[in-house]
Every structure is written in structure tokens, then in C-alpha cells.
Write an enzyme that holds these catalytic residues in place. Structure first.
Site, short mmCIF file in Angstrom:
data_model
loop_
_atom_site.label_atom_id
_atom_site.label_comp_id
_atom_site.label_asym_id
_atom_site.label_seq_id
_atom_site.Cartn_x
_atom_site.Cartn_y
_atom_site.Cartn_z
N ASP A 282 0.70 -1.11 0.62
CA ASP A 282 0.39 -0.15 0.13
C ASP A 282 0.71 1.24 0.08
O ASP A 282 2.20 1.54 0.73
CB ASP A 282 -0.58 -0.24 1.16
N GLU B 103 -0.32 -1.40 5.79
CA GLU B 103 0.78 -0.88 6.65
C GLU B 103 1.61 0.88 7.14
O GLU B 103 1.76 1.37 7.57
CB GLU B 103 2.61 -0.89 6.06
#
Length: 354
Positions: free
Chosen positions: A71, A125
């Protein structure tokens, strides 16, 4: 969009970057990674949500995790990727799709590495810990996290950054009394009361402990201020959100105690917390890796998932292309030379035992 694992690693990085994957929106990139790895018969593939796990099962005496989050932070007019011949520019190039590309290339090419490898490509994350793909994996499939050593492909200037600082976020709440702004003396302005909080922060003297020969530098900063009712009303509430980055010689409880003491006299509520990770450079697996890649070891100032592995008793380091100072910035880029160097060193360390 599909991924070509036969392309060079810079091209693969560019392909990854051009698949938008802001936190909570990683399905497209997870689908592409799963599709690219599925034909590889030497890997055991598992998917949990938008987290992909690919493992060798050669019965080696040592297992290494190579992990990277897929991400990014929100877009800031920094896509698509742009290659100027020296750097690859764009969202996620540094944090951390260059590292993900290296891991994908190794996953394809190392059919019989000298250690068993678990490749982890995980979601969420960049946001609250409860959404983190690794934290979910610890609960759903703890056996997939097992290893003797872990490498987080976080940007570290193509060198080793050991340990990481913990992070704590708190809300400092100020209260007042509403009143019409034309008769402000009849109320108490909660936003004005925040001045005392900001003054304390401006006067904060950062602690800089030395751990295993590495100097860490703590931080305590206001990151949000919220308050206000209307353009003609004195606000009766103001919240200052403060982020504390604490060295890994302090536990989460000790960091919270420090922050509460620092803001003594104010209402403080913890909204998010994650522990730091001690360097662990004395562990045999870490020593072996450091000897193989060489260079100077630096402390990690930001929080990374090395802390999650350390909490499981697995020594871990950060080792990836890109300057961590560029993470989350609009002008984010990764040097092409960093990608080549990290890939070359990992290939040499993991070998190919046929």
C-alpha cells in the site's frame, strides 16, 4: 494491469507504481501479484485478504522472511511513474515498491535458494495497526510468519537500518465554554487554551539514547489540531493530536507514562500505539547477513514492521532501496542504482544451491 516478472527490476517497479494502491484499496495490486506468482511451482502460495504469502519448502535448516507492504499513502499529483535514467519518480517508488519489485524478482528466480524463503506482500502498513496485513496474519496463520530472520524491504538508502523506534499517538483535549464571539468575555475559548500545549511541545528536548552503538533520536510533535463551532461562536473544545516517536529501549507503557507526565494537568487519551524494536545485531542470523552485505549499520528512526517480527522473537532489519527521508513526499523517487545494488546483494547472500 498485469506484472511481468521477466522484465528488469526497474521496469517491474514502474509497473507496480502505476497500479494505484492507497491503503484499503490494494485489491488490484494484490490480484496482480497473485497472478504473477501463481505459475511458479517452486512456491507455496497463500492469500489472506490482500496479503500474499509465497514460500519455498526445501527443508533448509534456516528460513528467512523477505517482506514488503504493497500500500501507499494518498496520491499527491505524483502518478504515473517517470524514469529519468537515474531515478524512478512517483508515489511508492521509494516507500516501498522498489523493494517489493526486488522481492518479486527473487521469488521467481531463486528456485533452490540456500535458505528457505518466505516472501510476504502485505496490505495496510501505512495506517492504523489494526488493519496491518502482518498483524492479521499473526492471528490467522502464525505458522506463515515463522522464521529465523526477517528483512523488511523498507527504504534504507540500500543499507542496513537496525531496529526501529516505537510510535504513540495521543489526543490532548482542552475544554472551554461557548459564547457569542461578540461577547467573548462571557465564555472560555478552548482553542486559546491549546497555546499551553503547543508551548510545551516547542520547548521539548529530545532524548537521544545510544543502543548497541546506534544513536536514536526521539520526537514529540503536534500533527493535528481540531476545534471550532461556527464563525461567531467561541469553541468549547479543542483537540491537539500528538505523535511521540520513542527509542526501542522504552516499552509502550513507559512511552505512555512519559507522555502523560509531559502533559501533566491536561486530559490525554491514547489513540494508537506500536512498540519499537531493539537492533538485535548480536543474533547469529543478523550477523551473517551483515557480514554478507557489508557497509555501515544505521538506526531506524521511523516505525516499521521489524517491531512486529521482534515481538515474535524473530530478529529483523530494514534493507531496501530509496531514501527514507523521501517517503510520503510529493517528490518521492528511488535511485535506479539502489534497486540494482539491493537485488545484487540479496541474490549473492541467498545463493542458488542446485
Amino acid at each position: 494491469m498485469s506484472l511481468d516478472l521477466n522484465a528488469d527490476t526497474v521496469t517491474l517497479t514502474e509497473q507496480l507504481v502505476n497500479i494505484e494502491s492507497v491503503s484499503h484499496d490494494e485489491q488490484a495490486i494484490a490480484d496482480a501479484i497473485e497472478a504473477a506468482l501463481s505459475p511458479l511451482r517452486h512456491l507455496e502460495l497463500t492469500r489472506r485478504g490482500n496479503t500474499i504469502v509465497a514460500r519455498t519448502a526445501l527443508g533448509r535448516p534456516e528460513r528467512v522472511v523477505i517482506a514488503g507492504h504493497i500500500d501507499t499513502v494518498p496520491l499527491n499529483d505524483n502518478l504515473p511513474a517517470r524514469n529519468d535514467g537515474t531515478h524512478l519518480h512517483g508515489l511508492g517508488t521509494c516507500d516501498m515498491k522498489g523493494g517489493v519489485a526486488i522481492a518479486l524478482k527473487l521469488a521467481q528466480d531463486l528456485v533452490r535458494p540456500n535458505r528457505d524463503i518466505t516472501f510476504l506482500f502485505y496490505e495496510c502498513e501505512e495506517i492504523e495497526a489494526e488493519h496491518n496485513g502482518l498483524s492479521k496474519l499473526v492471528v490467522s496463520d502464525p505458522d506463515l510468519m515463522a522464521a529465523d530472520f526477517a528483512i523488511l524491504m523498507e527504504p534504507s538508502n540500500a543499507g542496513v537500518e537496525a531496529g526501529c523506534q516505537g510510535t504513540l499517538r495521543v489526543d490532548v483535549r482542552l475544554t472551554g465554554e461557548r459564547a457569542h464571539s461578540a461577547r467573548s468575555w462571557r465564555g472560555v475559548n478552548a482553542i486559546h487554551r491549546a497555546a499551553a500545549v503547543l508551548t510545551r511541545l516547542a520547548e521539548y528536548d529530545a532524548r537521544r539514547p545510544v543502543i548497541d552503538g546506534l544513536e536514536y533520536h526521539e520526537g514529540l510533535n503536534a500533527v493535528f489540531i481540531s476545534g471550532g463551532v461556527a464563525g461567531n461562536v467561541l469553541p468549547d473544545e479543542c483537540v491537539v493530536t500528538v505523535n511521540h516517536r520513542f527509542a526501542p529501549d522504552r516499552s509502550e507503557a513507559e512511552a505512555e507514562a512519559f507522555v502523560r507526565e509531559f502533559f501533566d494537568g491536561f486530559e490525554v487519551a491514547v489513540s494508537d500505539s506500536a512498540p519499537g524494536a531493539l537492533p538485535g545485531l548480536d543474533k547469529p542470523a543478523a550477523k551473517d547477513f551483515l557480514a554478507a552485505v557489508g557497509g555501515q549499520v544505521n538506526p531506524k528512526f521511523g516505525w516499521t514492521d521489524v517491531a512486529r517480527f521482534t515481538g515474535l522473537g524473530i530478529p529483523a532489519v530494514n534493507f531496501g532501496p530509496g531514501d527514507p527521508m523521501l517517503a510520503h513526499k510529493q517528490e518521492e523517487f528511488v535511485p535506479l542504482e539502489h534497486i540494482a545494488r539491493c537485488e545484487r546483494q540479496l541474490r549473492a547472500w541467498l545463493g542458488e544451491d542446485r
